[in-house]
Scaffold this motif. Structure first.
Motif, mmCIF file in Angstrom:
data_model
loop_
_atom_site.group_PDB
_atom_site.id
_atom_site.type_symbol
_atom_site.label_atom_id
_atom_site.label_comp_id
_atom_site.label_asym_id
_atom_site.label_seq_id
_atom_site.Cartn_x
_atom_site.Cartn_y
_atom_site.Cartn_z
ATOM 1 N N CYS A 2 -18.287 4.271 0.786
ATOM 2 C CA CYS A 2 -17.436 4.048 -0.389
ATOM 3 C C CYS A 2 -18.215 3.409 -1.537
ATOM 4 O O CYS A 2 -19.065 2.538 -1.331
ATOM 5 C CB CYS A 2 -16.275 3.132 0.022
ATOM 6 S SG CYS A 2 -15.165 2.632 -1.293
ATOM 7 N N PRO B 122 -0.531 5.045 -0.384
ATOM 8 C CA PRO B 122 -1.603 6.000 -0.688
ATOM 9 C C PRO B 122 -1.135 7.242 -1.437
ATOM 10 O O PRO B 122 -1.945 7.895 -2.106
ATOM 11 C CB PRO B 122 -2.148 6.360 0.700
ATOM 12 C CG PRO B 122 -1.813 5.176 1.557
ATOM 13 C CD PRO B 122 -0.491 4.681 1.044
ATOM 14 N N ALA C 112 0.848 -1.196 0.000
ATOM 15 C CA ALA C 112 0.000 0.000 0.000
ATOM 16 C C ALA C 112 0.878 1.239 0.000
ATOM 17 O O ALA C 112 1.826 1.343 0.774
ATOM 18 C CB ALA C 112 -0.919 0.011 1.220
ATOM 19 N N SER D 12 -6.302 1.979 4.185
ATOM 20 C CA SER D 12 -5.460 2.207 3.007
ATOM 21 C C SER D 12 -6.284 2.234 1.728
ATOM 22 O O SER D 12 -5.979 2.982 0.800
ATOM 23 C CB SER D 12 -4.390 1.108 2.902
ATOM 24 O OG SER D 12 -3.500 1.158 3.983
ATOM 25 N N LEU D 13 -7.326 1.406 1.695
ATOM 26 C CA LEU D 13 -8.184 1.322 0.517
ATOM 27 C C LEU D 13 -9.252 2.402 0.475
ATOM 28 O O LEU D 13 -9.946 2.545 -0.536
ATOM 29 C CB LEU D 13 -8.875 -0.047 0.478
ATOM 30 C CG LEU D 13 -7.982 -1.263 0.227
ATOM 31 C CD1 LEU D 13 -8.708 -2.543 0.607
ATOM 32 C CD2 LEU D 13 -7.560 -1.313 -1.228
ATOM 33 N N SER D 14 -9.401 3.146 1.570
ATOM 34 C CA SER D 14 -10.500 4.111 1.706
ATOM 35 C C SER D 14 -11.844 3.414 1.510
ATOM 36 O O SER D 14 -12.768 3.955 0.888
ATOM 37 C CB SER D 14 -10.343 5.266 0.703
ATOM 38 O OG SER D 14 -9.156 5.983 0.959
ATOM 39 N N ASP E 64 -1.776 2.098 -5.928
ATOM 40 C CA ASP E 64 -1.512 2.298 -4.499
ATOM 41 C C ASP E 64 -1.739 1.081 -3.617
ATOM 42 O O ASP E 64 -1.304 1.085 -2.458
ATOM 43 C CB ASP E 64 -2.324 3.477 -3.943
ATOM 44 C CG ASP E 64 -3.767 3.476 -4.357
ATOM 45 O OD1 ASP E 64 -4.522 4.296 -3.826
ATOM 46 O OD2 ASP E 64 -4.140 2.668 -5.217
ATOM 47 N N THR E 65 -2.385 0.016 -4.093
ATOM 48 C CA THR E 65 -2.548 -1.176 -3.272
ATOM 49 C C THR E 65 -2.471 -2.419 -4.149
ATOM 50 O O THR E 65 -2.845 -2.394 -5.320
ATOM 51 C CB THR E 65 -3.903 -1.178 -2.520
ATOM 52 O OG1 THR E 65 -4.962 -0.978 -3.457
ATOM 53 C CG2 THR E 65 -3.941 -0.097 -1.458
ATOM 54 N N ASP F 72 -14.794 5.188 -5.727
ATOM 55 C CA ASP F 72 -13.815 5.445 -4.658
ATOM 56 C C ASP F 72 -12.752 4.356 -4.603
ATOM 57 O O ASP F 72 -11.641 4.591 -4.127
ATOM 58 C CB ASP F 72 -14.519 5.522 -3.297
ATOM 59 C CG ASP F 72 -15.546 6.626 -3.241
ATOM 60 O OD1 ASP F 72 -15.175 7.791 -3.487
ATOM 61 O OD2 ASP F 72 -16.728 6.325 -2.973
ATOM 62 N N LEU F 73 -13.098 3.162 -5.064
ATOM 63 C CA LEU F 73 -12.183 2.022 -5.049
ATOM 64 C C LEU F 73 -12.480 1.166 -6.271
ATOM 65 O O LEU F 73 -13.624 0.799 -6.516
ATOM 66 C CB LEU F 73 -12.363 1.202 -3.766
ATOM 67 C CG LEU F 73 -11.712 -0.182 -3.713
ATOM 68 C CD1 LEU F 73 -10.203 -0.099 -3.868
ATOM 69 C CD2 LEU F 73 -12.075 -0.891 -2.403
ATOM 70 N N ARG G 220 -2.116 8.187 -5.142
ATOM 71 C CA ARG G 220 -3.329 8.873 -5.584
ATOM 72 C C ARG G 220 -3.081 10.326 -5.970
ATOM 73 O O ARG G 220 -3.919 10.952 -6.612
ATOM 74 C CB ARG G 220 -4.401 8.800 -4.496
ATOM 75 C CG ARG G 220 -5.158 7.490 -4.508
ATOM 76 C CD ARG G 220 -6.022 7.312 -3.285
ATOM 77 N NE ARG G 220 -5.588 6.150 -2.531
ATOM 78 C CZ ARG G 220 -6.132 5.779 -1.383
ATOM 79 N NH1 ARG G 220 -7.108 6.483 -0.863
ATOM 80 N NH2 ARG G 220 -5.688 4.701 -0.764
ATOM 81 N N SER H 242 -8.904 4.768 -4.948
ATOM 82 C CA SER H 242 -7.892 3.764 -4.632
ATOM 83 C C SER H 242 -7.971 2.672 -5.678
ATOM 84 O O SER H 242 -9.057 2.284 -6.104
ATOM 85 C CB SER H 242 -8.154 3.185 -3.235
ATOM 86 O OG SER H 242 -7.279 2.119 -2.961
#
Length: 414
Positions: free
Chosen positions: A399, A52, A50, A392-394, A342-343, A261-262, A55, A290
């Motif tokens: 979401c 962040p 991860a 970390s994933l928001s 980011d992940t 958002d993810l 982003r 994310s």
């Protein structure tokens, strides 16, 4: 700060790979945060990456014209974006959607988007005058050219897509397949009219043999992985995938969900993940989402590379996620993954298999590679580290999540 699981305690300083895109921003400082020794003794499904800060990285968008070209293809229609409240409840998020690629232009996977655009660009460069606007016009224009043979290596879906485009263009095709590809998948490629060459080895070996076979004036290699000196066509393939993400944006707006958002992306060599990064890190509306990359635990080359901060080749094993069974990241994709992803997480065949059944029970046809998206998010949020990974994933209660189901059950059969 990078979260590290399954690594030695002593971090190593990251270095910019020699084959990195020279036009990409130099992010050595950020990469060094992610660099650490890759601990092969740790269970692969527990390895996690991860960063962040990815982003905040930005890049240019895919070129205009890709979507309009795809709209000219026979049978084009946006694939479904299906909302699944049951999974949103299970995973503790606000809204969850599955992008269902089980029927893309008559094929059971998304790959034809990249193969068709790359063939269009590569063959258009061979004709004189204005570039053809449609596949039909391209077929007419290339009929008077010297013979052309499309060549590729595949672990399933990409080879069938190239074979389909070759058939539509009335061109011969040769497709190299490695060990582990189900006979039914090979039969699907053969049914498109392509010559199939079996390779007693890995996907990487199949790519090497395809490269040799395409050498010569009639051969046109349409490969969806890149290496130094071979990046233009893989770049066009990545551009072709941009249609998928443009559709998602429109479909989310139509549903009242706004923006994602993810977004969870299955990863082989990283080309689809590169397309996701290019789309979401160039988008101006809404906060950047994310991006979670998911790989098989026996072929987690992108995860290994992200953890060390440099491209890694890993030895692959046998997995039901045949389309993701790749040992080396694309050199073209790597700078985008390094800077904008980011992940990342690895999943087991068992986790993917459960996701296949669960999505099927919800009315979504998804093969092991496509279901890896759900398996990856479940793996990321499970266990003692789940709360930290969720942050970390928001992946909060409000979401909006998009899972990319990149293939149906008819693809990459096992």
């Amino acid at each position: 700060m990078v979260q590290r699981v399954g690594m030695h305690n002593s971090a190593q300083s990251g270095s910019r790979p020699a084959d990195a895109d020279p036009a990409a921003p130099d992010t050595d400082a950020a990469a060094s945060d992610a660099a650490a020794a890759f601990d092969a003794d740790t269970e692969p499904s527990q390895r996690w990456y991860a960063r962040p800060a990815a982003r905040s990285w930005t890049c240019g968008p895919a070129p205009s014209g890709v979507r309009s070209f795809h709209e000219s293809l026979p049978g084009y229609a946006p694939t479904p974006l299906t909302e699944v409240p049951a999974l949103a409840g299970e995973l503790g998020v606000g809204r969850l959607f599955v992008k269902d690629e089980s029927a893309r232009l008559g094929l059971p996977a998304f790959k034809v988007l990249g193969a068709s655009w790359a063939a269009h660009r590569a063959l258009s460069a061979r004709v004189r005058g204005t570039a053809p606007a449609t596949l039909g016009e391209l077929r007419e224009r290339i009929a008077s050219l010297p013979p052309v043979r499309l060549v590729t290596a595949t672990d399933g879906n990409h080879g069938r897509a190239v074979a389909r485009i070759a058939r539509l263009l009335r061109l011969p095709a040769q497709v190299f397949v490695p060990d582990g590809i189900h006979p039914a998948a090979v039969a699907d490629i053969t049914a498109e009219g392509a010559e199939v060459a079996r390779v007693p080895g890995s996907y990487d070996e199949a790519v090497r043999q395809a490269r040799r076979a395409a050498d010569g004036p009639s051969g046109l290699l349409l490969q969806d992985t890149a290496w130094p000196g071979y990046e233009e066509i893989p770049g066009w393939i990545v551009e072709g995938y941009s249609t998928l993400f443009a559709e998602i944006d429109e479909q989310l707006r139509a549903s009242g969900a706004g923006t994602a958002d993810l977004v969870t992306v299955p990863v082989g060599v990283g080309s689809l993940a590169q397309a996701a990064v290019a789309h979401y890190r160039s988008r101006t509306e809404g906060p950047p989402p994310s991006l979670l990359a998911v790989e098989p635990d026996v072929a987690a080359c992108v995860l290994a590379s992200l953890l060390e901060g440099r491209p890694r080749t890993v030895e692959t094993g046998i997995t039901t996620m045949a389309g993701l069974n790749c040992g080396t990241p694309s050199s073209l994709a790597w700078p985008f993954l390094r800077d904008g992803l980011d992940t990342a997480v690895a999943v087991t065949d068992a986790a993917s298999g459960r996701a296949v059944l669960d999505l099927g029970a919800l009315g979504i046809s998804s093969g092991p590679c496509g279901a890896a998206s759900l398996a990856g998010l479940r793996t990321a949020l499970a266990g003692a580290d789940g709360a930290a990974r969720r942050e970390s994933l928001s992946a909060g209660r409000d979401c909006t999540v998009v899972l990319l189901s990149t293939e149906g059950t008819a693809a990459n059969r096992h």
